[in-house]
Design a protein around this motif. Structure first.
Motif, PDB file in Angstrom:
ATOM      1  N   GLY A  84      36.595  46.707  54.687  1.00 39.55           N
ATOM      2  CA  GLY A  84      35.134  46.503  54.863  1.00 39.55           C
ATOM      3  C   GLY A  84      34.296  46.875  53.555  1.00 39.55           C
ATOM      4  N   LYS A  85      33.222  47.501  53.950  1.00 43.74           N
ATOM      5  CA  LYS A  85      32.251  48.023  52.746  1.00 43.74           C
ATOM      6  C   LYS A  85      32.744  49.140  52.127  1.00 43.74           C
ATOM      7  N   ALA A  86      33.756  49.262  51.560  1.00 39.05           N
ATOM      8  CA  ALA A  86      34.273  50.242  50.746  1.00 39.05           C
ATOM      9  C   ALA A  86      34.231  50.195  49.270  1.00 39.05           C
ATOM     10  N   THR A  87      34.484  51.334  48.531  1.00 37.02           N
ATOM     11  CA  THR A  87      34.792  51.216  47.262  1.00 37.02           C
ATOM     12  C   THR A  87      36.056  51.501  46.917  1.00 37.02           C
ATOM     13  N   ILE A  88      36.611  50.524  46.297  1.00 37.54           N
ATOM     14  CA  ILE A  88      37.958  50.889  45.604  1.00 37.54           C
ATOM     15  C   ILE A  88      37.841  51.160  44.140  1.00 37.54           C
ATOM     16  N   PHE A  89      38.362  52.181  43.980  1.00 37.60           N
ATOM     17  CA  PHE A  89      38.435  52.655  42.396  1.00 37.60           C
ATOM     18  C   PHE A  89      39.930  52.488  41.778  1.00 37.60           C
ATOM     19  N   VAL A  90      40.119  51.606  40.826  1.00 38.05           N
ATOM     20  CA  VAL A  90      41.321  51.384  40.035  1.00 38.05           C
ATOM     21  C   VAL A  90      40.805  52.114  38.781  1.00 38.05           C
ATOM     22  N   GLU A  91      41.866  53.557  38.725  1.00 44.15           N
ATOM     23  CA  GLU A  91      41.472  54.187  37.592  1.00 44.15           C
ATOM     24  C   GLU A  91      41.949  53.368  36.414  1.00 44.15           C
ATOM     25  N   ASP A  92      42.586  52.761  35.972  1.00 41.07           N
ATOM     26  CA  ASP A  92      42.993  51.895  34.887  1.00 41.07           C
ATOM     27  C   ASP A  92      43.613  50.657  35.315  1.00 41.07           C
ATOM     28  N   LEU A  93      42.973  49.555  34.793  1.00 40.56           N
ATOM     29  CA  LEU A  93      43.364  48.124  35.113  1.00 40.56           C
ATOM     30  C   LEU A  93      44.678  47.948  34.676  1.00 40.56           C
ATOM     31  N   LEU A  94      45.210  48.677  33.657  1.00 38.25           N
ATOM     32  CA  LEU A  94      46.917  48.413  33.243  1.00 38.25           C
ATOM     33  C   LEU A  94      47.727  49.028  34.260  1.00 38.25           C
ATOM     34  N   HIS A  95      47.314  49.824  35.411  1.00 39.90           N
ATOM     35  CA  HIS A  95      48.145  50.294  36.245  1.00 39.90           C
ATOM     36  C   HIS A  95      48.702  49.204  37.471  1.00 39.90           C
TER      37      HIS A  95
ATOM     38  N   VAL B  60      47.763  39.290  41.001  1.00 36.78           N
ATOM     39  CA  VAL B  60      47.513  37.873  41.734  1.00 36.78           C
ATOM     40  C   VAL B  60      46.678  38.101  43.163  1.00 36.78           C
ATOM     41  N   ILE B  61      46.965  39.379  43.819  1.00 39.47           N
ATOM     42  CA  ILE B  61      46.096  39.614  44.840  1.00 39.47           C
ATOM     43  C   ILE B  61      44.844  39.825  44.578  1.00 39.47           C
ATOM     44  N   LEU B  62      44.420  40.362  43.352  1.00 45.68           N
ATOM     45  CA  LEU B  62      42.891  40.662  43.230  1.00 45.68           C
ATOM     46  C   LEU B  62      42.409  39.436  42.568  1.00 45.68           C
ATOM     47  N   LYS B  63      43.085  38.535  41.956  1.00 50.73           N
ATOM     48  CA  LYS B  63      42.596  37.209  41.559  1.00 50.73           C
ATOM     49  C   LYS B  63      42.113  36.506  42.878  1.00 50.73           C
ATOM     50  N   GLU B  64      42.992  36.471  43.951  1.00 54.13           N
ATOM     51  CA  GLU B  64      42.616  35.659  45.193  1.00 54.13           C
ATOM     52  C   GLU B  64      41.346  36.277  45.925  1.00 54.13           C
ATOM     53  N   PHE B  65      41.547  37.662  45.844  1.00 55.69           N
ATOM     54  CA  PHE B  65      40.323  38.531  46.479  1.00 55.69           C
ATOM     55  C   PHE B  65      39.228  38.137  45.725  1.00 55.69           C
ATOM     56  N   MET B  66      39.124  38.057  44.305  1.00 55.88           N
ATOM     57  CA  MET B  66      37.873  37.621  43.825  1.00 55.88           C
ATOM     58  C   MET B  66      37.276  36.311  44.105  1.00 55.88           C
ATOM     59  N   ARG B  67      38.167  35.528  44.140  1.00 60.07           N
ATOM     60  CA  ARG B  67      37.919  34.014  44.525  1.00 60.07           C
ATOM     61  C   ARG B  67      37.155  33.784  46.004  1.00 60.07           C
ATOM     62  N   THR B  68      37.769  35.018  46.958  1.00 59.25           N
ATOM     63  CA  THR B  68      37.184  34.512  48.401  1.00 59.25           C
ATOM     64  C   THR B  68      36.400  35.675  48.796  1.00 59.25           C
ATOM     65  N   ALA B  69      36.326  36.749  48.076  1.00 59.94           N
ATOM     66  CA  ALA B  69      35.340  38.020  48.751  1.00 59.94           C
ATOM     67  C   ALA B  69      34.047  37.697  48.972  1.00 59.94           C
ATOM     68  N   ASP B  70      33.407  38.085  49.962  1.00 66.12           N
ATOM     69  CA  ASP B  70      32.152  38.252  50.370  1.00 66.12           C
ATOM     70  C   ASP B  70      31.552  39.791  49.947  1.00 66.12           C
ATOM     71  N   SER B  71      30.958  39.639  49.172  1.00 69.82           N
ATOM     72  CA  SER B  71      30.503  41.102  48.418  1.00 69.82           C
ATOM     73  C   SER B  71      29.464  42.049  49.615  1.00 69.82           C
ATOM     74  N   GLU B  72      28.890  41.205  50.494  1.00 71.75           N
ATOM     75  CA  GLU B  72      28.102  41.767  51.568  1.00 71.75           C
ATOM     76  C   GLU B  72      28.754  42.403  52.596  1.00 71.75           C
ATOM     77  N   GLN B  73      30.243  41.990  52.840  1.00 71.99           N
ATOM     78  CA  GLN B  73      31.077  42.425  53.773  1.00 71.99           C
ATOM     79  C   GLN B  73      32.351  43.280  53.313  1.00 71.99           C
ATOM     80  N   HIS B  74      32.828  43.018  52.321  1.00 71.53           N
ATOM     81  CA  HIS B  74      33.966  43.257  51.551  1.00 71.53           C
ATOM     82  C   HIS B  74      34.033  44.410  50.786  1.00 71.53           C
TER      83      HIS B  74
END
Length: 274
Positions: free
Chosen positions: A182-193, A200-214
């Motif tokens: 839901g409407k949480a903040t996910i903090f990735v400390e370093d993209l290299l991690h 691949v998951i993040l790519k698909e998330f960006m493609r399908t995410a609804d910024s008002e709900q996700h």
């Protein structure tokens, strides 16, 4: 005409937010004459107007003017100065490198609105269209502690229910599991991690995410956006979003109050508080 700079999403957000937050306009004089370029690096208030030299990599790019700031406290003038430079320096430098025409004046009073950009409605209140809401934000700094500090401030300016650190998560899991937060903040400390599978998951998330709900993904990195792009390890779905919301924190104010105001101006105009 050189009004194309007003069509940049970042500049439109800036002009709208100055109008909403402080009731002020913005004018930009591009590559003005050498007399003005010798006026120094510091912003000054002259006859009630805030004058902000815009320079990058030793190149004088122009002068920003915010009229009639005499009614504002010094902390607000400092915050305006910081955010105007943060937005205009890279925008004008790209224009300079592209060899676009110079010596023209543009003003934030223009209402040339493009689809997907900021619109000024209800007497100047900014209303952000859905595709302007961030799905991800890149925080770049050579100091990981500064990334962490700004990520916390960023989360606190939102109404999201929790801030979840990637270091505390076993993995991203799946796109569906990310969306279920839901409407949480996910903090990735370093993209290299992130592992290749998680990219691949993040790519698909960006493609399908609804910024008002996700969730919104806040990503830290000690590498600049250009350095991340040059390694060609991240798909355009990720890099395109990070390019829109890319904050170079080493140039941000150290003072807590000014930092928070600049952050709000950059990212939170779409809420009733940027």
């Amino acid at each position: 005409m050189n009004t194309d700079i007003l069509k940049m999403a970042s500049v439109q957000r800036l002009t709208g937010l100055l109008k909403h937050r402080y009731g002020k306009g913005l004018e930009v004089r591009l590559l003005v004459d050498s007399m003005m370029s010798r006026s120094g690096d510091n912003a000054t208030v002259s006859r009630g107007d805030l004058l902000i030299p815009i320079q990058m990599h030793g190149t004088f790019l122009g002068l920003a003017r915010v009229p009639s700031v005499q009614d504002l406290p010094a902390t607000s003038i400092d915050a305006i100065t910081e955010v105007v430079r943060l937005i205009l320096e890279p925008a004008l430098y790209r224009r300079y490198l592209d060899g676009q025409p110079v010596s023209a004046t543009v003003t934030g009073e223009s209402e040339q609105i493009q689809p997907g950009k900021i619109q000024l409605l209800d007497g100047g209140r900014p209303s952000f269209l859905e595709d302007v809401q961030p799905k991800a934000i890149l925080l770049h700094s050579l100091n990981p502690n500064r990334i962490n500090r700004v990520a916390i401030h960023l989360h606190e300016t939102t109404e999201r229910w929790a801030m979840l650190r990637f270091s505390d998560m076993k993995s991203f899991g799946s796109v569906r599991e990310l969306q279920a937060l839901g409407k949480a903040t996910i903090f990735v400390e370093d993209l290299l991690h992130l592992s290749p599978e998680e990219i691949v998951i993040l790519k698909e998330f960006m493609r399908t995410a609804d910024s008002e709900q996700h969730p919104v993904i806040v990503i830290g990195s000690t590498r600049t956006l250009a350095e991340l792009e040059s390694c060609q390890a991240y798909p355009h779905e990720i890099m395109g979003e990070l390019e829109r919301y890319n904050l170079s924190l080493d140039r941000w104010p150290q003072d807590e109050t000014n930092l928070k105001q600049a952050l709000e101006l950059c990212l939170q105009g779409g809420q009733n508080s940027h």
